[in-house]
Design an enzyme around this catalytic site. Structure first.
Site, PDB file in Angstrom:
ATOM      1  N   THR A   6      39.853  67.961  12.329  1.00 28.31           N
ATOM      2  CA  THR A   6      38.330  68.317  11.541  1.00 28.31           C
ATOM      3  C   THR A   6      37.804  66.751  11.477  1.00 28.31           C
ATOM      4  OG1 THR A   6      39.085  70.038  10.642  1.00 28.31           O
ATOM      5  CG2 THR A   6      36.854  69.268   9.963  1.00 28.31           C
ATOM      6  N   HIS A  21      49.617  72.063  12.834  1.00 20.42           N
ATOM      7  CA  HIS A  21      49.210  70.745  12.370  1.00 20.42           C
ATOM      8  C   HIS A  21      47.616  70.244  13.246  1.00 20.42           C
ATOM      9  CE1 HIS A  21      49.180  66.360  12.050  1.00 20.42           C
ATOM     10  NE2 HIS A  21      50.387  66.552  11.209  1.00 20.42           N
ATOM     11  N   GLY A  22      47.058  69.656  12.591  1.00 18.04           N
ATOM     12  CA  GLY A  22      45.926  69.032  13.494  1.00 18.04           C
ATOM     13  C   GLY A  22      46.317  68.212  14.632  1.00 18.04           C
ATOM     14  N   ASP A  23      45.448  68.326  15.525  1.00 13.38           N
ATOM     15  CA  ASP A  23      45.923  68.092  17.155  1.00 13.38           C
ATOM     16  C   ASP A  23      46.016  66.315  17.214  1.00 13.38           C
ATOM     17  OD1 ASP A  23      43.170  67.467  17.271  1.00 13.38           O
ATOM     18  OD2 ASP A  23      42.660  68.910  18.810  1.00 13.38           O
ATOM     19  N   ASP A  63      50.100  21.060   3.417  1.00 14.59           N
ATOM     20  CA  ASP A  63      50.434  21.917   2.396  1.00 14.59           C
ATOM     21  C   ASP A  63      50.967  20.786   1.065  1.00 14.59           C
ATOM     22  OD1 ASP A  63      51.351  23.759   0.704  1.00 14.59           O
ATOM     23  OD2 ASP A  63      53.417  24.117   2.079  1.00 14.59           O
TER      24      ASP A  63
HETATM   25  C1  SPV Z   1      54.389  29.012   1.906  1.00 14.88           C
HETATM   26  O1  SPV Z   1      54.384  29.972   2.549  1.00 14.88           O
HETATM   27  O2  SPV Z   1      53.529  28.421   1.721  1.00 14.88           O
HETATM   28  C2  SPV Z   1      55.843  28.827   1.139  1.00 14.88           C
HETATM   29  C3  SPV Z   1      57.043  29.217   1.797  1.00 14.88           C
HETATM   30  O3  SPV Z   1      55.779  28.301   0.161  1.00 14.88           O
HETATM   31  S1  SPV Z   1      57.702  27.786   2.655  1.00 14.88           S
HETATM   32  O4  SPV Z   1      56.701  27.412   3.581  1.00 14.88           O
HETATM   33  O5  SPV Z   1      58.931  28.284   3.250  1.00 14.88           O
HETATM   34  O6  SPV Z   1      58.048  26.984   1.573  1.00 14.88           O
HETATM   35 MG    MG Z   2      53.850  27.312  -0.334  1.00 14.87          MG
END
Ligand code: SPV
Ligand code: MG
Length: 431
Positions: free
Chosen positions: A122, A89-91, A204
């Site tokens: 190599t 094997h390669g080292d 979000d």
């Molecule tokens: C996200 O990661 O944005 C999701 C998963 O939608 S959760 O945050 O668990 O809803």
């Molecule tokens: Mg999400």
């Protein structure tokens, strides 16, 4: 005649491998083991040619007397069967995570007096170029898009980790771990709406627009090769969703997950603490159908996410929706829960699997994090998404650093917690 064994874990045979074979010939009859796809993907990159082609390539090397398939990364089965006098094997396997393989071989050979031959590894410009071309190929949209389905066939459970930037993409791309003789890495990346929004300091709530989300995908794609699952939130209006499907497909994203909510979407982990409205089965089925209708490739997946358990609408509702969404054309079902225990998720999976053995099931074990991947797989789960752990681990570390620098009026006190500059520089590949 003595026998010499070497294992190839590569899609391209280059001067480094030929060098090993030429050395091997000096010791006796040469046998090559070609590592199986299942094992290759655990500690190396995805093969760019099939196992059969890799076997053919090995057979065509001059002076090779036999080619076998090595199923496992560790050599126990092959060494017990072949009892080679030498393993060559390669080292490079003397250090890093490959050391465990060398130790495994050394102890197996010691049982009957076999020997290891380490050949200087190599390094050349040509090999670096070959490596780069392979990465380039793996990263191409046409090539990357279908890889999630390939992984679904190869892995008992596909593990996807959240990424929201080039850097987090690189971490998921490059982290390979050896633990108790087992190698593992993430197969896919999750572009979370929560973490993509959080990285931008936004809530979000589908506020970060698709153009910006695509920019994140592009940043990740530029420096990685692994398949991407995109968190598509509600998918927006059906008339908009169809364009999103086309865009994601063209970019080389493997799957979009859309959730059955309508109106102002809030993060699921709020559950019923905030007002959230579930979409009707009919409307959501129409959205899925519209997306499937405009999809051009066979390998892109539209996965339907069910919020019934999050919104406490009951198991029956979740199962009814799963069947309806699947019948509308969804390529997979994601079931979400924010319970501490995995019971309702497992109940859903067991009941769904009673009548559907095929449709992939996706879960996000954020709150019920006690469950292992193995247990999830036993209940028929195909993809586990670690949806926010990179963001949540980086944030407290950064915050503490900011606090300490303000406290001590210098950076010395935080320095031993920081990644050395050399390491962060070498994380980034240069062309
Ligand atoms: C996200 O990661 O944005 C999701 C998963 O939608 S959760 O945050 O668990 O809803
Ligand atoms: Mg999400």
């Amino acid at each position: 005649m003595k026998t010499v064994y070497t294992c190839f874990c590569t899609s391209v045979i280059h001067e480094g491998h030929l060098n090993i074979i030429n050395e091997a010939k000096k010791y006796g009859e040469v046998i090559i083991g070609v590592l199986s796809d299942e094992s290759m993907i655990r500690f190396n990159k995805f093969p760019t040619v099939t196992l059969e082609e890799r076997v053919e390539m090995a057979k065509n090397i001059e002076g090779v007397s036999k080619v076998i398939i090595q199923k496992e990364i560790m050599y126990d089965a092959v060494i017990h069967e072949l009892k080679p006098d030498y393993v060559i094997h390669g080292d490079n396997w003397k250090g890093g995570s490959m050391r465990a393989i060398r130790n495994n071989v050394a102890s197996l050979l010691a049982e009957y007096g076999g020997q290891i031959v380490d050949v200087p590894y190599t390094r050349s410009e040509k090999i670096r170029h070959i490596d780069m071309c392979e990465n380039e190929q793996l990263a191409m949209p046409e090539y990357r898009r279908g890889r999630l389905k390939q992984f679904l066939k190869l892995c008992p459970i596909v593990k996807a980790m959240e990424v929201h930037s080039g850097l987090t993409g690189l971490i998921v791309e490059k982290t390979v771990v050896e633990h108790d003789g087992e190698y593992d890495q993430f197969q896919a990346m999750w572009i979370s709406s929560l973490c993509d929004s959080t990285a931008k300091g936004k809530p979000d709530i589908e506020l970060v627009d698709i153009t910006s989300r695509c920019r994140t995908i592009d940043d990740v794609m530029e420096v990685t090769t692994k398949p991407i699952i995109f968190d598509g939130d509600t998918g927006g209006m059906t008339e908009h969703f169809v364009y999103l499907v086309r865009t994601l497909e063209r970019m080389g994203v493997s799957a979009v997950i859309i959730e059955d909510k309508t109106g102002l979407k809030k993060n699921s982990l709020f559950g019923t603490e905030v007002e959230q409205t579930q979409e009707t089965i009919e409307n959501f089925c129409e959205k899925i159908k519209a997306g499937k209708k405009v999809q051009l490739s066979d390998d892109f997946m539209i996965i339907a996410r069910i919020e019934s358990l999050i919104l406490e609408r009951g198991m029956e509702d979740a199962l009814k929706r799963a069947k309806a969404f699947r019948d509308a054309g969804a390529d997979g079902i994601m079931i979400h829960s924010r319970k501490k225990e995995p019971d309702e998720i497992l109940e859903f999976c067991d009941k769904f699997r009673e009548e559907d053995k095929e449709t992939p099931i996706v879960v996000v074990p954020t709150s019920y994090n006690v469950i292992t991947e193995e247990e999830l797989a036993e209940h028929g789960v195909n993809i586990a998404i670690y949806a926010n752990q990179l963001t949540r681990s980086a944030f407290p570390a950064m915050q503490q650093t900011a606090v300490d620098i303000l406290k001590y009026h210098r950076a010395k006190e935080v320095d031993d917690r920081l990644m050395p500059i050399k390491d962060i520089i070498s994380l980034i590949d240069e062309l």
